[in-house]
Design a protein around this motif. Structure first.
Motif, PDB file in Angstrom:
ATOM      1  N   ARG A 223       0.996  -1.211   0.036  1.00 46.57           N
ATOM      2  CA  ARG A 223      -0.070  -0.009   0.081  1.00 46.57           C
ATOM      3  C   ARG A 223       0.704   1.266  -0.133  1.00 46.57           C
ATOM      4  O   ARG A 223       2.139   1.182   0.537  1.00 46.57           O
ATOM      5  CB  ARG A 223      -0.979   0.134   1.262  1.00 46.57           C
ATOM      6  CG  ARG A 223      -1.989  -0.930   1.264  1.00 46.57           C
ATOM      7  CD  ARG A 223      -2.781  -1.203   2.559  1.00 46.57           C
ATOM      8  NE  ARG A 223      -3.618  -2.102   2.500  1.00 46.57           N
ATOM      9  CZ  ARG A 223      -5.021  -2.096   2.428  1.00 46.57           C
ATOM     10  NH1 ARG A 223      -5.760  -0.938   1.940  1.00 46.57           N
ATOM     11  NH2 ARG A 223      -5.926  -3.036   2.555  1.00 46.57           N
ATOM     12  N   MET A 224       0.391   2.255  -0.546  1.00 43.18           N
ATOM     13  CA  MET A 224       1.145   3.562  -0.764  1.00 43.18           C
ATOM     14  C   MET A 224       0.144   4.659  -0.654  1.00 43.18           C
ATOM     15  O   MET A 224      -0.978   4.663  -1.089  1.00 43.18           O
ATOM     16  CB  MET A 224       1.801   3.732  -2.223  1.00 43.18           C
ATOM     17  CG  MET A 224       2.595   2.505  -2.453  1.00 43.18           C
ATOM     18  SD  MET A 224       3.618   2.793  -4.256  1.00 43.18           S
ATOM     19  CE  MET A 224       4.148   0.984  -4.309  1.00 43.18           C
ATOM     20  N   LEU A 225       0.580   5.657   0.181  1.00 51.35           N
ATOM     21  CA  LEU A 225      -0.278   6.692   0.372  1.00 51.35           C
ATOM     22  C   LEU A 225       0.204   7.928  -0.497  1.00 51.35           C
ATOM     23  O   LEU A 225       1.408   8.438  -0.423  1.00 51.35           O
ATOM     24  CB  LEU A 225      -0.253   7.304   1.676  1.00 51.35           C
ATOM     25  CG  LEU A 225      -1.043   8.847   2.127  1.00 51.35           C
ATOM     26  CD1 LEU A 225      -2.377   8.478   2.230  1.00 51.35           C
ATOM     27  CD2 LEU A 225      -0.675   9.108   3.618  1.00 51.35           C
ATOM     28  N   VAL A 226      -0.786   8.609  -1.321  1.00 50.12           N
ATOM     29  CA  VAL A 226      -0.386   9.825  -2.151  1.00 50.12           C
ATOM     30  C   VAL A 226      -0.458  10.940  -1.318  1.00 50.12           C
ATOM     31  O   VAL A 226      -1.408  11.460  -0.901  1.00 50.12           O
ATOM     32  CB  VAL A 226      -1.484   9.841  -3.430  1.00 50.12           C
ATOM     33  CG1 VAL A 226      -0.955  10.846  -4.310  1.00 50.12           C
ATOM     34  CG2 VAL A 226      -1.544   8.500  -4.100  1.00 50.12           C
ATOM     35  N   VAL A 227       0.871  11.683  -1.664  1.00 49.00           N
ATOM     36  CA  VAL A 227       1.058  12.844  -0.709  1.00 49.00           C
ATOM     37  C   VAL A 227       1.352  14.152  -1.707  1.00 49.00           C
ATOM     38  O   VAL A 227       1.254  15.261  -1.091  1.00 49.00           O
ATOM     39  CB  VAL A 227       2.298  12.791   0.183  1.00 49.00           C
ATOM     40  CG1 VAL A 227       1.989  11.629   1.148  1.00 49.00           C
ATOM     41  CG2 VAL A 227       3.637  12.325  -0.444  1.00 49.00           C
ATOM     42  N   ASP A 228       1.588  13.999  -2.910  1.00 50.53           N
ATOM     43  CA  ASP A 228       1.781  15.058  -3.885  1.00 50.53           C
ATOM     44  C   ASP A 228       1.658  14.360  -5.221  1.00 50.53           C
ATOM     45  O   ASP A 228       1.894  13.121  -5.421  1.00 50.53           O
ATOM     46  CB  ASP A 228       3.003  15.617  -3.619  1.00 50.53           C
ATOM     47  CG  ASP A 228       3.211  17.054  -4.102  1.00 50.53           C
ATOM     48  OD1 ASP A 228       2.257  17.381  -4.665  1.00 50.53           O
ATOM     49  OD2 ASP A 228       4.094  17.704  -3.870  1.00 50.53           O
ATOM     50  N   ILE A 229       1.073  15.328  -6.170  1.00 47.30           N
ATOM     51  CA  ILE A 229       0.874  15.068  -7.446  1.00 47.30           C
ATOM     52  C   ILE A 229       1.725  16.039  -8.394  1.00 47.30           C
ATOM     53  O   ILE A 229       1.203  17.468  -8.088  1.00 47.30           O
ATOM     54  CB  ILE A 229      -0.676  14.849  -7.892  1.00 47.30           C
ATOM     55  CG1 ILE A 229      -1.214  13.656  -7.108  1.00 47.30           C
ATOM     56  CG2 ILE A 229      -0.891  14.758  -9.505  1.00 47.30           C
ATOM     57  CD1 ILE A 229      -2.697  13.941  -7.252  1.00 47.30           C
ATOM     58  N   ALA A 230       2.400  15.653  -9.372  1.00 46.72           N
ATOM     59  CA  ALA A 230       2.980  16.606 -10.330  1.00 46.72           C
ATOM     60  C   ALA A 230       2.949  16.175 -11.653  1.00 46.72           C
ATOM     61  O   ALA A 230       3.562  15.079 -12.009  1.00 46.72           O
ATOM     62  CB  ALA A 230       4.383  16.934  -9.935  1.00 46.72           C
ATOM     63  N   TRP A 240       2.810   1.640   3.196  1.00 49.32           N
ATOM     64  CA  TRP A 240       1.886   2.386   4.196  1.00 49.32           C
ATOM     65  C   TRP A 240       0.804   1.309   4.677  1.00 49.32           C
ATOM     66  O   TRP A 240       0.543   0.121   4.253  1.00 49.32           O
ATOM     67  CB  TRP A 240       1.063   3.206   3.470  1.00 49.32           C
ATOM     68  CG  TRP A 240      -0.162   4.032   3.933  1.00 49.32           C
ATOM     69  CD1 TRP A 240      -1.409   3.949   4.025  1.00 49.32           C
ATOM     70  CD2 TRP A 240       0.302   5.144   4.843  1.00 49.32           C
ATOM     71  NE1 TRP A 240      -1.920   4.832   4.706  1.00 49.32           N
ATOM     72  CE2 TRP A 240      -1.071   5.684   5.264  1.00 49.32           C
ATOM     73  CE3 TRP A 240       1.499   5.874   5.348  1.00 49.32           C
ATOM     74  CZ2 TRP A 240      -0.960   6.811   6.256  1.00 49.32           C
ATOM     75  CZ3 TRP A 240       1.325   6.762   6.483  1.00 49.32           C
ATOM     76  CH2 TRP A 240      -0.013   7.371   6.840  1.00 49.32           C
ATOM     77  N   ASP A 241       0.410   1.829   5.740  1.00 51.14           N
ATOM     78  CA  ASP A 241      -0.785   0.981   6.586  1.00 51.14           C
ATOM     79  C   ASP A 241      -0.331  -0.693   6.828  1.00 51.14           C
ATOM     80  O   ASP A 241      -1.173  -1.361   6.716  1.00 51.14           O
ATOM     81  CB  ASP A 241      -1.914   0.810   5.685  1.00 51.14           C
ATOM     82  CG  ASP A 241      -3.237   0.646   6.361  1.00 51.14           C
ATOM     83  OD1 ASP A 241      -3.012   0.572   7.684  1.00 51.14           O
ATOM     84  OD2 ASP A 241      -4.378   0.439   5.630  1.00 51.14           O
ATOM     85  N   GLY A 242       0.952  -0.733   7.175  1.00 48.15           N
ATOM     86  CA  GLY A 242       1.259  -2.060   7.778  1.00 48.15           C
ATOM     87  C   GLY A 242       1.672  -2.971   6.661  1.00 48.15           C
ATOM     88  O   GLY A 242       2.178  -3.972   6.779  1.00 48.15           O
ATOM     89  N   SER A 243       1.894  -2.316   5.495  1.00 44.68           N
ATOM     90  CA  SER A 243       2.396  -3.180   4.433  1.00 44.68           C
ATOM     91  C   SER A 243       3.745  -3.356   4.240  1.00 44.68           C
ATOM     92  O   SER A 243       4.357  -2.479   4.863  1.00 44.68           O
ATOM     93  CB  SER A 243       1.766  -2.980   2.940  1.00 44.68           C
ATOM     94  OG  SER A 243       2.087  -1.597   2.664  1.00 44.68           O
TER      95      SER A 243
END
Length: 354
Positions: A223-230, A240-243
């Motif tokens: 799992r990955m959390l999106v923190v920025d988009i360009a 992310w989330d224990g993965s």
């Protein structure tokens, strides 16, 4: 499951808990308990509910043109009748007009012929249909990714950011409650390989506009959390989330955009939802949401310790969460939060003359 004032994701993020079915059940129980406790503590329900309610004819020795709604706070009026006669809405005043909604009383203009009464009994003489509660403010958060009929209980959305389990949504005039989120294909794949290093945080996609900040992605089992988009480059937090960090090449990208929902809640009727229909999220008052998260956190941590969480020793021992040990209080931070929220959003008692 009643209306919640925080989502499962809110509480788990604060606890920094990984995604598991076992923890989900515990968190859901804590949020439900916290939401109902808040309603009792603040003496009001905050969510909007479309309903018809009945009131006795105002006391003839008081002001006969004024009807107090007591604990039934009104957001907006659909219709009002008395003694079976429908009253002209232009003769009805919702008060207090300077601070409402919510409104705690209905008044009839004294320069008109409208009047309460006329029925065979004063009991339940007045009938009011409207939207009840504290606030119906909502925010557009996404759109429906596909059309569904009025009986379907699964809704695909274009983005899952800002939508959690327990969220109250609105599509058109229908309100829905989110009871679960599961992964669904985004239709995109990795455009560049990813190694298993924490510092590798750029995910190349075909179309960056199809994603949103704070959306959780699933690539293989990570799992990955999106923190920025360009453009078409997503900056993410890995594992992310224990993965677990892993290598990925050309993998399909998934996101929790498949929502299991309860249809037609809070007095609304289920209706067909068209593709690209705007999905709105009910905006819980900020202090109320914060308090709900805090109360759910206290419940979770107290359960984990068998309701015996203390700090200090001997005469300095204090119980976490606002209780007492050796007559010494602790947990003043949440007590202070409770007081602040009661001051800003609690319904104060109204004293009537006898």
């Amino acid at each position: 499951m009643g209306a919640w004032y925080a989502t499962r994701e809110d509480v788990k993020s604060a606890l920094d808990w990984a995604e598991t079915s076992r923890s989900n059940a515990r968190v859901d129980q804590a949020i439900e308990a916290a939401s109902r406790w808040i309603e009792g503590f603040l003496h009001r329900r905050f969510y909007p509910e479309l309903a018809t309610r009945y009131f006795d004819f105002p006391d003839q020795y008081a002001r006969p043109w004024r009807l107090w709604l007591d604990d039934s706070e009104l957001i907006s009026l659909t219709s009002i009748s008395s003694g079976g006669t429908v009253l002209d809405p232009t003769t009805v005043l919702l008060e207090p007009n300077r601070s409402g909604p919510p409104y705690n009383r209905v008044e009839l203009r004294i320069d008109t012929n409208s009047a309460f009464g006329g029925g065979q009994t004063t009991q339940r003489d007045v009938t009011i249909t409207g939207l009840w509660g504290y606030s119906a403010d909502d925010i557009a958060v996404t759109t429906a990714a596909s059309a569904i009929n009025s009986t379907a209980t699964t809704l695909l959305v274009a983005s899952s950011a800002g939508i959690g389990v327990g969220q109250l949504l609105r599509v058109g005039t229908e309100r829905l409650t989110v009871t679960e989120r599961t992964m669904a294909p985004t239709g995109q794949t990795l455009q560049q390989p990813l190694d298993a290093l924490q510092k590798t945080v750029t995910v190349a996609v075909t179309d960056g506009t199809a994603f949103a900040l704070d959306e959780v992605l699933l690539v293989d089992s990570e799992r990955m959390l999106v923190v920025d988009i360009a453009g078409d480059q997503l900056t993410v937090k890995r594992a992310w989330d224990g993965s677990v960090l892993a290598t990925h090449t050309g993998s399909a990208i998934y996101a929790p955009r498949k929502l299991t929902v309860t249809r037609g809640v809070l007095g609304t009727a289920a209706a067909a939802i068209n593709q690209d229909a705007t999905v709105y999220r009910w905006d819980v008052p900020g202090p109320v949401r914060t308090l709900c998260i805090a109360e759910a956190l206290v419940t979770q941590l107290q359960q984990s310790s068998g309701y015996a969480r203390t700090t200090g020793v001997g005469s300095s021992a204090r119980q976490v969460g606002g209780g007492t040990v050796s007559k010494t209080q602790y947990g003043l931070s949440i007590e202070s939060l409770r007081e602040q929220v009661y001051t800003s959003h609690g319904r104060k008692a109204r004293v009537r003359a006898v």
